[in-house]
Design a protein around this motif. Sequence first.
Motif, PDB file in Angstrom:
ATOM      1  N   TYR A  71      -3.716  -7.269  -8.158  1.00 15.08           N
ATOM      2  CA  TYR A  71      -3.698  -6.357  -7.067  1.00 15.08           C
ATOM      3  C   TYR A  71      -3.690  -7.196  -5.829  1.00 15.08           C
ATOM      4  O   TYR A  71      -2.958  -6.471  -4.973  1.00 15.08           O
ATOM      5  CB  TYR A  71      -4.992  -5.485  -7.259  1.00 15.08           C
ATOM      6  N   ILE A  72      -4.513  -8.011  -5.654  1.00 18.47           N
ATOM      7  CA  ILE A  72      -4.441  -8.749  -4.500  1.00 18.47           C
ATOM      8  C   ILE A  72      -3.107  -9.390  -4.040  1.00 18.47           C
ATOM      9  O   ILE A  72      -2.690  -9.216  -2.778  1.00 18.47           O
ATOM     10  CB  ILE A  72      -5.684  -9.800  -4.444  1.00 18.47           C
ATOM     11  N   ARG A  73      -2.432  -9.829  -4.982  1.00 13.38           N
ATOM     12  CA  ARG A  73      -1.341 -10.650  -4.800  1.00 13.38           C
ATOM     13  C   ARG A  73      -0.273  -9.511  -4.296  1.00 13.38           C
ATOM     14  O   ARG A  73       0.690  -9.816  -3.707  1.00 13.38           O
ATOM     15  CB  ARG A  73      -1.075 -11.221  -5.927  1.00 13.38           C
ATOM     16  N   GLN A  74      -0.158  -8.167  -5.168  1.00 14.64           N
ATOM     17  CA  GLN A  74       0.568  -7.425  -4.902  1.00 14.64           C
ATOM     18  C   GLN A  74       0.509  -6.888  -3.216  1.00 14.64           C
ATOM     19  O   GLN A  74       1.555  -6.562  -2.795  1.00 14.64           O
ATOM     20  CB  GLN A  74       0.545  -6.243  -5.753  1.00 14.64           C
ATOM     21  N   MET A  75      -0.732  -6.609  -2.821  1.00 13.82           N
ATOM     22  CA  MET A  75      -0.889  -6.350  -1.801  1.00 13.82           C
ATOM     23  C   MET A  75      -0.382  -7.074  -0.642  1.00 13.82           C
ATOM     24  O   MET A  75      -0.078  -6.709   0.378  1.00 13.82           O
ATOM     25  CB  MET A  75      -2.463  -5.835  -1.445  1.00 13.82           C
ATOM     26  N   LEU A  76      -0.913  -8.484  -0.852  1.00 12.15           N
ATOM     27  CA  LEU A  76      -0.285  -9.657  -0.043  1.00 12.15           C
ATOM     28  C   LEU A  76       1.094  -9.773   0.220  1.00 12.15           C
ATOM     29  O   LEU A  76       1.744  -9.842   1.216  1.00 12.15           O
ATOM     30  CB  LEU A  76      -0.761 -10.946  -0.435  1.00 12.15           C
TER      31      LEU A  76
END
Length: 85
Positions: free
Chosen positions: A21-26
């Motif tokens: 999720y963090i990677r997608q948002m980044l």
Amino acid sequence: MVPVYNDASVPATPDDESLAYIRQMLGELRGVADEKGADMLCYLLEMAYVEAGDLMSGRRALSPKGLKRNEAAGVAVKPAGKIKL
């Protein structure tokens, strides 16, 4: 361009889902920053994106919990006050 990793071989755990999720948002934030021409922000977001991918793929280990890193020793936190010239 944001690099894409193939994470299909990595088993999904709650931590992996959070990292994904963090990677997608980044990746999405990097796209927004790129549209605005914020080159340095794009670079920093991309480095965080790559780091998240490395953590997910096991190329880099997570930091141990409770480990205090990058502490500033002996640095004043409050400003000294008004400067008289």
